[in-house]
Design a protein around this motif. Structure first.
Motif, PDB file in Angstrom:
ATOM      1  N   MET A   1      50.166  41.462  56.403  1.00  0.00           N
ATOM      2  CA  MET A   1      48.740  41.325  56.200  1.00  0.00           C
ATOM      3  C   MET A   1      48.083  42.673  56.498  1.00  0.00           C
ATOM      4  N   ILE A   2      47.045  42.998  55.746  1.00  0.00           N
ATOM      5  CA  ILE A   2      46.277  44.230  55.940  1.00  0.00           C
ATOM      6  C   ILE A   2      44.889  43.857  56.441  1.00  0.00           C
ATOM      7  N   THR A   3      44.487  44.462  57.533  1.00  0.00           N
ATOM      8  CA  THR A   3      43.136  44.282  58.052  1.00  0.00           C
ATOM      9  C   THR A   3      42.332  45.530  57.725  1.00  0.00           C
ATOM     10  N   HIS A   4      41.163  45.307  57.151  1.00  0.00           N
ATOM     11  CA  HIS A   4      40.250  46.380  56.717  1.00  0.00           C
ATOM     12  C   HIS A   4      38.945  46.169  57.472  1.00  0.00           C
ATOM     13  N   ILE A   5      38.582  47.132  58.317  1.00  0.00           N
ATOM     14  CA  ILE A   5      37.361  47.035  59.114  1.00  0.00           C
ATOM     15  C   ILE A   5      36.439  48.184  58.741  1.00  0.00           C
ATOM     16  N   VAL A   6      35.172  47.845  58.495  1.00  0.00           N
ATOM     17  CA  VAL A   6      34.161  48.861  58.208  1.00  0.00           C
ATOM     18  C   VAL A   6      32.971  48.585  59.112  1.00  0.00           C
ATOM     19  N   MET A   7      32.448  49.643  59.728  1.00  0.00           N
ATOM     20  CA  MET A   7      31.233  49.531  60.523  1.00  0.00           C
ATOM     21  C   MET A   7      30.142  50.344  59.848  1.00  0.00           C
ATOM     22  N   PHE A   8      28.943  49.777  59.844  1.00  0.00           N
ATOM     23  CA  PHE A   8      27.810  50.387  59.155  1.00  0.00           C
ATOM     24  C   PHE A   8      26.667  50.653  60.114  1.00  0.00           C
ATOM     25  N   LYS A   9      26.104  51.840  60.004  1.00  0.00           N
ATOM     26  CA  LYS A   9      24.851  52.182  60.681  1.00  0.00           C
ATOM     27  C   LYS A   9      23.810  52.228  59.563  1.00  0.00           C
ATOM     28  N   LEU A  10      22.771  51.420  59.696  1.00  0.00           N
ATOM     29  CA  LEU A  10      21.769  51.312  58.649  1.00  0.00           C
ATOM     30  C   LEU A  10      20.613  52.279  58.867  1.00  0.00           C
ATOM     31  N   LYS A  11      19.996  52.698  57.762  1.00  0.00           N
ATOM     32  CA  LYS A  11      18.795  53.544  57.850  1.00  0.00           C
ATOM     33  C   LYS A  11      17.675  52.770  58.531  1.00  0.00           C
ATOM     34  N   ASP A  12      17.518  51.511  58.158  1.00  0.00           N
ATOM     35  CA  ASP A  12      16.520  50.615  58.748  1.00  0.00           C
ATOM     36  C   ASP A  12      17.294  49.523  59.469  1.00  0.00           C
ATOM     37  N   ASN A  13      17.268  49.550  60.796  1.00  0.00           N
ATOM     38  CA  ASN A  13      18.029  48.548  61.532  1.00  0.00           C
ATOM     39  C   ASN A  13      17.134  47.458  62.123  1.00  0.00           C
ATOM     40  N   SER A  14      16.025  47.196  61.437  1.00  0.00           N
ATOM     41  CA  SER A  14      15.176  46.073  61.844  1.00  0.00           C
ATOM     42  C   SER A  14      15.951  44.775  61.637  1.00  0.00           C
ATOM     43  N   PRO A  15      15.610  43.736  62.376  1.00  0.00           N
ATOM     44  CA  PRO A  15      16.328  42.465  62.203  1.00  0.00           C
ATOM     45  C   PRO A  15      16.336  41.975  60.751  1.00  0.00           C
ATOM     46  N   GLU A  16      15.245  42.163  60.043  1.00  0.00           N
ATOM     47  CA  GLU A  16      15.168  41.712  58.649  1.00  0.00           C
ATOM     48  C   GLU A  16      16.150  42.482  57.765  1.00  0.00           C
ATOM     49  N   ALA A  17      16.195  43.792  57.933  1.00  0.00           N
ATOM     50  CA  ALA A  17      17.091  44.626  57.129  1.00  0.00           C
ATOM     51  C   ALA A  17      18.553  44.322  57.451  1.00  0.00           C
ATOM     52  N   VAL A  18      18.863  44.144  58.719  1.00  0.00           N
ATOM     53  CA  VAL A  18      20.236  43.819  59.124  1.00  0.00           C
ATOM     54  C   VAL A  18      20.631  42.464  58.540  1.00  0.00           C
ATOM     55  N   ASN A  19      19.771  41.463  58.674  1.00  0.00           N
ATOM     56  CA  ASN A  19      20.088  40.129  58.156  1.00  0.00           C
ATOM     57  C   ASN A  19      20.279  40.135  56.651  1.00  0.00           C
ATOM     58  N   ARG A  20      19.458  40.889  55.938  1.00  0.00           N
ATOM     59  CA  ARG A  20      19.592  40.983  54.483  1.00  0.00           C
ATOM     60  C   ARG A  20      20.958  41.565  54.111  1.00  0.00           C
ATOM     61  N   THR A  21      21.382  42.603  54.822  1.00  0.00           N
ATOM     62  CA  THR A  21      22.662  43.232  54.532  1.00  0.00           C
ATOM     63  C   THR A  21      23.827  42.336  54.939  1.00  0.00           C
ATOM     64  N   VAL A  22      23.700  41.628  56.032  1.00  0.00           N
ATOM     65  CA  VAL A  22      24.731  40.664  56.437  1.00  0.00           C
ATOM     66  C   VAL A  22      24.934  39.637  55.320  1.00  0.00           C
ATOM     67  N   GLN A  23      23.860  39.155  54.737  1.00  0.00           N
ATOM     68  CA  GLN A  23      23.964  38.176  53.652  1.00  0.00           C
ATOM     69  C   GLN A  23      24.654  38.764  52.431  1.00  0.00           C
ATOM     70  N   VAL A  24      24.346  40.019  52.111  1.00  0.00           N
ATOM     71  CA  VAL A  24      25.009  40.684  50.985  1.00  0.00           C
ATOM     72  C   VAL A  24      26.516  40.733  51.227  1.00  0.00           C
ATOM     73  N   LEU A  25      26.929  41.082  52.432  1.00  0.00           N
ATOM     74  CA  LEU A  25      28.352  41.157  52.762  1.00  0.00           C
ATOM     75  C   LEU A  25      29.002  39.772  52.728  1.00  0.00           C
ATOM     76  N   ARG A  26      28.366  38.802  53.347  1.00  0.00           N
ATOM     77  CA  ARG A  26      28.933  37.444  53.393  1.00  0.00           C
ATOM     78  C   ARG A  26      29.000  36.806  52.010  1.00  0.00           C
ATOM     79  N   ASN A  27      28.181  37.266  51.106  1.00  0.00           N
ATOM     80  CA  ASN A  27      28.141  36.713  49.757  1.00  0.00           C
ATOM     81  C   ASN A  27      29.468  36.917  49.009  1.00  0.00           C
ATOM     82  N   MET A  28      30.322  37.815  49.493  1.00  0.00           N
ATOM     83  CA  MET A  28      31.624  38.019  48.853  1.00  0.00           C
ATOM     84  C   MET A  28      32.575  36.845  49.095  1.00  0.00           C
ATOM     85  N   GLU A  29      32.341  36.090  50.146  1.00  0.00           N
ATOM     86  CA  GLU A  29      33.254  35.005  50.509  1.00  0.00           C
ATOM     87  C   GLU A  29      33.395  34.009  49.361  1.00  0.00           C
ATOM     88  N   GLY A  30      34.643  33.711  49.016  1.00  0.00           N
ATOM     89  CA  GLY A  30      34.930  32.749  47.970  1.00  0.00           C
ATOM     90  C   GLY A  30      34.827  33.295  46.555  1.00  0.00           C
TER      91      GLY A  30
END
Length: 95
Positions: A1-30
């Motif tokens: 198994m290969i584990t791929h980890i990426v960490m991101f520092k956002l330009k705008d790290n407000s809760p709204e911006a972080v949550n929006r990006t989390v949703q974009v990432l989670r949207n890949m599931e399935g």
């Protein structure tokens, strides 16, 4: 198994911006057959050295990881991340 980890520092790290990006990432599931596991976490310490979001994904092989890299759903995520990230770091390893 290969584990791929990426960490991101956002330009705008407000809760709204972080949550929006989390949703974009989670949207890949399935949506990408080669993606066996996805976990998205947000930083809780907010220290000077912290990154805002961590993405942990797992694949059966390096070939599967390569298919993921060029998959249209992942390409959408890359487009979003390119516009919102200040920096990113990654690590890939056998697990």
């Amino acid at each position: 198994m290969i584990t791929h980890i990426v960490m991101f520092k956002l330009k705008d790290n407000s809760p709204e911006a972080v949550n929006r990006t989390v949703q974009v990432l989670r949207n890949m599931e399935g949506k990408i057959d080669e993606l066996r596991h996805i976990e998205v976490g947000t930083d809780i310490l907010h220290s000077e050295r912290s990154y805002d979001i961590a993405l942990v994904t797992k694949f059966d092989s390096m070939d599967a990881l390569q298919v993921y890299q060029v998959h249209p759903e992942h390409k959408k995520v890359i487009e979003h991340m390119t516009s919102v990230r200040e920096a990113s770091v990654s690590v890939d390893y056998e697990s």
